[in-house]
Design an enzyme around this catalytic site. Structure first.
Site, short mmCIF file in Angstrom:
data_model
loop_
_atom_site.label_atom_id
_atom_site.label_comp_id
_atom_site.label_asym_id
_atom_site.label_seq_id
_atom_site.Cartn_x
_atom_site.Cartn_y
_atom_site.Cartn_z
CD GLU A 78 10.45 -6.21 -5.87
OE1 GLU A 78 9.51 -5.56 -6.40
OE2 GLU A 78 10.91 -5.94 -4.75
NE ARG A 130 6.67 -4.99 -7.15
CZ ARG A 130 6.60 -3.69 -6.85
NH1 ARG A 130 5.89 -2.88 -7.60
NH2 ARG A 130 7.21 -3.21 -5.80
CD GLU A 192 6.20 5.47 1.10
OE1 GLU A 192 5.19 5.00 1.65
OE2 GLU A 192 6.43 5.31 -0.12
CG ASN A 269 1.59 5.45 1.78
OD1 ASN A 269 2.04 4.53 1.09
ND2 ASN A 269 2.16 6.64 1.83
CG ASP A 314 3.26 2.80 4.43
OD1 ASP A 314 2.65 3.11 3.40
OD2 ASP A 314 4.33 2.17 4.43
CE LYS A 341 2.91 -1.56 2.81
NZ LYS A 341 3.62 -0.28 3.03
CG ASN A 401 5.11 -4.92 1.15
OD1 ASN A 401 5.28 -4.49 0.01
ND2 ASN A 401 5.22 -4.14 2.22
CB CYS A 617 0.59 -35.91 20.37
SG CYS A 617 -0.35 -34.57 19.60
CG MET A 658 0.79 -37.52 10.77
SD MET A 658 0.58 -37.61 12.56
CE MET A 658 0.04 -35.93 12.90
#
Length: 692
Positions: A78, A130, A192, A269, A314, A341, A401, A617, A658
């Site tokens: 990450e 991270r 948590e 949370n 959460d 979230k 997230n 269309c 287009m």
């Protein structure tokens, strides 16, 4: 002449302060150093926008691999690379750090902090990391087991190593530190399991702690650490939250405004999740799920805005925050933007914390809207889970997230790695705190995957992801790239009219920032969750991304099969114009989990799409989506065609004939047309099969 006697220690301090001041100037002017990536979000505003444009929408299709570097592990990757003075600094799972030559990928040094592997049980969401922060001659990073470490930039030797947590509590650190004027800012996770959230500042020179700001009040029978916490305690009622910690951890997002001298943090949370157990007497439970502005000099509270008062789902506000100056109702406003979230996109005045606007960017059924007068979400009582289980969207993985967004001042759009998830929330009236495991106060049976195939299929169909281009002023979607699965990577936007993202199905892709057209795609064979960056060395621009799937959804999603994470180790992949073609992946997630469309629309949506299609269309693409062979048969759209459908309809396809239909169709109508086309594709496919 008499010589001055200068003590050696004083001389060292003068030299180090001079280097620190120099790097402080570089950090404050990071936007002018556009060939580097000095800070986590490139600049303190965390916009993740680069003014580099040598790679652009006209030549991005020529991208090829410049070099790659394997990290030696296949857990979740990450990191946001930091690129400075020709060196790239990255982290890997288990908090291992690498210094690489940013031009060639040659390893310069590596450092393994030997994190306590047993500590992984305290990590809710994989042993990820991270990234680092660089300041002068120091490379600073945090470890999964709660340490903050400073390494020598050139050699990788340890300068200092300090513990930032109470090891009797299940704290972890996965986020990247930020450094402001020589002060290292770091938070932690563990909500948590049962911890009390805080964020701290440490001195770059010796690692000594300078200040600490707690995000939730402690035991009300003891003195509060600050007046802000005494005020917050008034919003907690009836429970003994301090025995479980209370939560509110600052595990990821931060941003900084040098002009206002304000540090913005996002808080997490509650602990436990369930407010009816955590605070049965009610209350907003400050400062859970909030954006909090604090003074980085001393850690004092300045203001807050709570995205989810009394959070019981959460719905953290630890997601990426971006600072920008935008015109709202004819007035230039200094704002902070966040898509937490809970599924609503917020625009907040970053000077005062005043609410400006919000709108849901994904479907939500826990709240109908955010009240414009109060700035509070209007909860839907029918989906409240106090008395009975409630199927709710978003679920705890959120509408967005940790994966970073990006804001482009060129397009005025925010690019959000969005997702749709569901979850059955409930209240465990027999909850008892257990310091050795998760403490949610939800009935665990509600988290089981459905046994009924039809119910499992419904869950599968309801769990999707997409890259969303969002107008923060109009608070509406402009275009999207649709994916079958959630949990795709962070985003980079550039002055080359490009948006880059890695996907959970293993592709690294580039879209036109204005229209959403898919311009380039390569299959890496591994899911990507990390955000890309770009930099320039000796006149050549590079695009970099770390590949290697992992994190919360990879661990708990339960829907991927047969193998979401191939055995190959994670790696850095760096691309340049004219680079080499990738070898065909040995095990490709894109083949195992193809990006295909799902028929999720109801009959009314399809009927409306049929009307709009024939209104706008059919004249080119044929009645009933059965074309004459001159233009592409829309029933034969591949995965890329479906992903860029809305962008093509509303933005047009440059040079193809287009045109844009945004003057006669809005996003909802374009989506209805798309659903009708998909339905026709299936129906005609069934008819063809019957004829055979």
């Amino acid at each position: 002449m008499k010589k001055l006697a200068i003590p050696l220690l004083s001389l060292i301090l003068v030299i180090s302060c001079s280097k620190s001041d120099s790097y402080s100037s570089r950090a404050l002017n990071a936007d002018s150093e556009n060939e580097s990536w000095l800070l986590h979000g490139r600049t303190y505003d965390e916009s993740r926008f680069s003014p580099l444009n040598d790679i652009n929408d006209s030549n991005v299709k020529e991208l090829g691999l410049s070099w790659s570097f394997e990290t030696g592990t296949n857990r979740g990757h990450e990191t946001t690379p930091i690129v400075v003075d020709g060196m790239m600094f990255i982290t890997a799972p288990w908090s291992v750090v690498f210094a690489l030559d940013a031009k060639t990928g040659k390893e310069i040094w590596s450092y393994d902090p030997k994190a306590d592997k047993a500590w992984a049980r305290n990590a809710c969401c994989d042993v990820v990391n991270r990234g680092v922060a660089v300041w002068g001659d120091s490379v600073v990073f945090a470890t999964i087991d709660g340490r903050l470490i400073s390494l020598d930039k050139e050699s990788g030797e340890v300068i200092w190593d300090v513990l930032t947590i109470d090891k009797t509590k299940p704290y972890t650190i996965t986020g990247a530190p930020r450094i402001i004027d020589g002060k290292i800012i770091i938070g932690n996770g563990g909500g948590e399991f049962g911890v009390r959230g805080y964020i701290s500042a440490y001195d770059i020179e010796d690692g000594s702690m300078l200040w600490r700001f707690f995000t939730v009040p402690g035991n009300p029978d003891e003195p509060f650490e600050s007046p802000a916490l005494a005020k917050a305690a008034e919003t907690w009622s009836g429970g003994k939250w301090w025995e479980i910690g209370g939560g509110g951890t600052v595990w990821d997002s931060m941003a900084y405004d040098p002009e206002l001298n304000l540090l913005y943090i996002g808080t997490g949370n509650g602990s436990p999740w369930n407010r009816y157990v955590r605070s049965p007497g009610g209350g907003d439970n400050l400062y859970l799920s909030s954006i909090v502005a604090i003074n980085p000099e001393n850690g004092e509270y300045v203001w807050h805005y709570q995205t989810t008062p009394g959070d019981t789902w959460d719905y953290t506000a630890t997601q990426h925050m971006i600072l920008a100056d935008i015109d709202i109702d004819g007035k230039q406003r200094k704002v902070i933007m966040q898509a937490p979230k809970n599924g609503f996109f917020y625009v907040i005045d970053r000077i005062s914390g005043e609410f400006i606007s919000a709108n849901n960017f994904v479907p939500t059924n826990w709240a109908s809207h955010v009240d414009q007068e109060t700035g509070r979400p209007v909860e839907i009582k029918e989906t409240n889970h106090e008395l009975q289980p409630a199927l709710t969207t978003p679920g705890p993985l959120g509408g967005h997230n940790w994966h970073p967004m990006s804001y482009s001042p060129k397009t005025g759009l925010v690019y959000i790695p969005a997702q749709e998830t569901i979850f059955v929330y409930s209240t465990d009236n027999g909850f008892e705190y257990n310091p050795r495991t998760w403490n949610l106060a939800n009935q665990i049976e509600m988290s089981y995957l459905p046994k009924d195939p039809d119910e499992l299929a419904m869950l599968d169909a309801a769990t999707v992801g997409y890259l969303l281009a969002w107008d923060p002023i109009a608070q509406k979607e402009v275009w999207r790239a649709q994916y079958k699965r959630p949990w795709s990577g962070g985003v980079l936007s550039t002055d080359g009219n490009l948006v880059f993202q890695g996907t959970s199905d293993g592709r690294f892709v580039a879209y036109a920032a204005d229209s959403g057209d898919l311009l380039w795609s390569v299959d890496t064979g591994q899911g990507i969750v990390a955000p890309p960056i770009t930099y320039k060395i000796e006149g050549k621009q590079y695009i970099a991304v770390q590949v290697g799937y992992g994190g919360a959804y990879a661990l708990t999603g339960g829907l991927e099969s047969p193998n979401q994470n191939p055995s190959r180790d994670g790696r850095m992949m760096i691309f340049e114009i004219g680079g080499a073609e990738l070898e065909e992946p040995v095990a490709t997630i894109a083949e195992l989990n193809p990006t295909i469309f799902e028929l999720n629309a109801d009959a009314l949506t399809i009927a409306r799409g049929e009307y709009e299609y024939h209104e706008h269309c059919q004249f080119c693409h044929g009645a009933g989506v059965i074309g004459g062979g001159v233009l592409p048969d829309l029933r034969m759209l591949d995965a890329q065609g479906h992903a860029s459908f809305l962008g093509n309809v509303l933005g047009g396809i440059h040079g193809s004939g287009m045109a844009s239909f945004k003057d006669v169709l809005n996003v909802e109508q374009a989506q209805q047309i798309h659903e009708y086309i998909k339905n026709q594709t299936v129906l005609t496919g069934i008819a063809n099969a019957a004829e055979q």
